[in-house]
Design a protein around this motif. Structure first.
Motif, PDB file in Angstrom:
ATOM      1  N   HIS A 170       0.835  -1.203   0.000  1.00 19.32           N
ATOM      2  CA  HIS A 170       0.000   0.000   0.000  1.00 19.32           C
ATOM      3  C   HIS A 170       0.871   1.255   0.000  1.00 19.32           C
ATOM      4  O   HIS A 170       0.612   2.207  -0.743  1.00 19.32           O
ATOM      5  CB  HIS A 170      -0.927  -0.036   1.215  1.00 19.32           C
ATOM      6  N   LEU A 171       1.911   1.262   0.805  1.00 18.54           N
ATOM      7  CA  LEU A 171       2.822   2.412   0.840  1.00 18.54           C
ATOM      8  C   LEU A 171       3.535   2.607  -0.492  1.00 18.54           C
ATOM      9  O   LEU A 171       3.799   3.738  -0.900  1.00 18.54           O
ATOM     10  CB  LEU A 171       3.836   2.246   1.963  1.00 18.54           C
ATOM     11  N   LYS A 172       3.835   1.528  -1.184  1.00 16.08           N
ATOM     12  CA  LYS A 172       4.490   1.621  -2.492  1.00 16.08           C
ATOM     13  C   LYS A 172       3.620   2.398  -3.475  1.00 16.08           C
ATOM     14  O   LYS A 172       4.111   3.240  -4.222  1.00 16.08           O
ATOM     15  CB  LYS A 172       4.776   0.221  -3.035  1.00 16.08           C
ATOM     16  N   PHE A 173       2.333   2.146  -3.468  1.00 17.84           N
ATOM     17  CA  PHE A 173       1.443   2.865  -4.373  1.00 17.84           C
ATOM     18  C   PHE A 173       1.253   4.314  -3.940  1.00 17.84           C
ATOM     19  O   PHE A 173       1.073   5.187  -4.777  1.00 17.84           O
ATOM     20  CB  PHE A 173       0.101   2.145  -4.510  1.00 17.84           C
ATOM     21  N   HIS A 174       1.293   4.580  -2.645  1.00 14.57           N
ATOM     22  CA  HIS A 174       1.187   5.972  -2.205  1.00 14.57           C
ATOM     23  C   HIS A 174       2.445   6.745  -2.567  1.00 14.57           C
ATOM     24  O   HIS A 174       2.365   7.924  -2.865  1.00 14.57           O
ATOM     25  CB  HIS A 174       0.926   6.047  -0.704  1.00 14.57           C
ATOM     26  N   ASP A 175       3.596   6.128  -2.551  1.00 17.24           N
ATOM     27  CA  ASP A 175       4.823   6.804  -2.959  1.00 17.24           C
ATOM     28  C   ASP A 175       4.766   7.168  -4.439  1.00 17.24           C
ATOM     29  O   ASP A 175       5.197   8.232  -4.839  1.00 17.24           O
ATOM     30  CB  ASP A 175       6.046   5.922  -2.699  1.00 17.24           C
ATOM     31  N   ALA A 176       4.197   6.298  -5.246  1.00 15.98           N
ATOM     32  CA  ALA A 176       4.158   6.528  -6.691  1.00 15.98           C
ATOM     33  C   ALA A 176       3.061   7.516  -7.077  1.00 15.98           C
ATOM     34  O   ALA A 176       3.284   8.424  -7.866  1.00 15.98           O
ATOM     35  CB  ALA A 176       3.955   5.202  -7.424  1.00 15.98           C
ATOM     36  N   ALA A 177       1.865   7.354  -6.531  1.00 16.95           N
ATOM     37  CA  ALA A 177       0.726   8.156  -6.967  1.00 16.95           C
ATOM     38  C   ALA A 177       0.359   9.271  -5.986  1.00 16.95           C
ATOM     39  O   ALA A 177      -0.161  10.296  -6.386  1.00 16.95           O
ATOM     40  CB  ALA A 177      -0.490   7.258  -7.193  1.00 16.95           C
ATOM     41  N   GLY A 178       0.590   9.058  -4.718  1.00 13.00           N
ATOM     42  CA  GLY A 178       0.259  10.064  -3.724  1.00 13.00           C
ATOM     43  C   GLY A 178      -1.176  10.018  -3.221  1.00 13.00           C
ATOM     44  O   GLY A 178      -1.525  10.711  -2.291  1.00 13.00           O
ATOM     45  N   GLU A 179      -2.021   9.207  -3.834  1.00 10.13           N
ATOM     46  CA  GLU A 179      -3.411   9.095  -3.388  1.00 10.13           C
ATOM     47  C   GLU A 179      -3.898   7.678  -3.630  1.00 10.13           C
ATOM     48  O   GLU A 179      -3.292   6.921  -4.375  1.00 10.13           O
ATOM     49  CB  GLU A 179      -4.293  10.086  -4.133  1.00 10.13           C
ATOM     50  N   CYS A 180      -4.989   7.334  -2.984  1.00 11.91           N
ATOM     51  CA  CYS A 180      -5.550   5.992  -3.147  1.00 11.91           C
ATOM     52  C   CYS A 180      -6.307   5.893  -4.464  1.00 11.91           C
ATOM     53  O   CYS A 180      -7.052   6.794  -4.830  1.00 11.91           O
ATOM     54  CB  CYS A 180      -6.498   5.646  -1.997  1.00 11.91           C
ATOM     55  N   GLY A 181      -6.107   4.788  -5.129  1.00 10.82           N
ATOM     56  CA  GLY A 181      -6.812   4.505  -6.374  1.00 10.82           C
ATOM     57  C   GLY A 181      -7.348   3.092  -6.337  1.00 10.82           C
ATOM     58  O   GLY A 181      -7.543   2.511  -5.264  1.00 10.82           O
ATOM     59  N   TRP A 182      -7.553   2.515  -7.491  1.00  9.16           N
ATOM     60  CA  TRP A 182      -8.095   1.160  -7.544  1.00  9.16           C
ATOM     61  C   TRP A 182      -7.140   0.165  -6.915  1.00  9.16           C
ATOM     62  O   TRP A 182      -7.573  -0.807  -6.308  1.00  9.16           O
ATOM     63  CB  TRP A 182      -8.423   0.757  -8.985  1.00  9.16           C
TER      64      TRP A 182
END
Length: 85
Positions: A51-63
């Protein structure tokens, strides 16, 4: 079994259109037809780390975050059943 290994096992399934966990697994471990990753190739082992990996890349929650939450709940059920058996 770690979360990464459990999720990798779901990548071989063929229900990716109806199962968000399989879709996430294929997205993580088979990003294209010529590239395949193993649990040893990823830097995360738990749902929280992923979950943290996706927040580092996008900065927000997505699908991805919604699917990770569903996968984390399913993995917790699996882990509880495994420990009590």
């Amino acid at each position: 079994m770690t979360f990464a290994r459990w999720l990798h096992a779901h990548a071989a399934r063929r229900d990716h259109r109806s199962n968000p966990i399989t879709f996430l697994a294929q997205h993580m471990f088979r990003p294209c037809s010529r590239t395949r990753k193993t649990p040893a190739d990823v830097t995360w082992t738990s749902p929280d780390e992923l979950h943290l990996k996706f927040h580092d890349a996008a900065g927000e929650c997505g699908w991805q975050c919604r699917y990770i939450e569903q996968a984390a709940a399913a993995y917790a059920e699996y882990d509880d059943a495994r420990r009590t058996a």
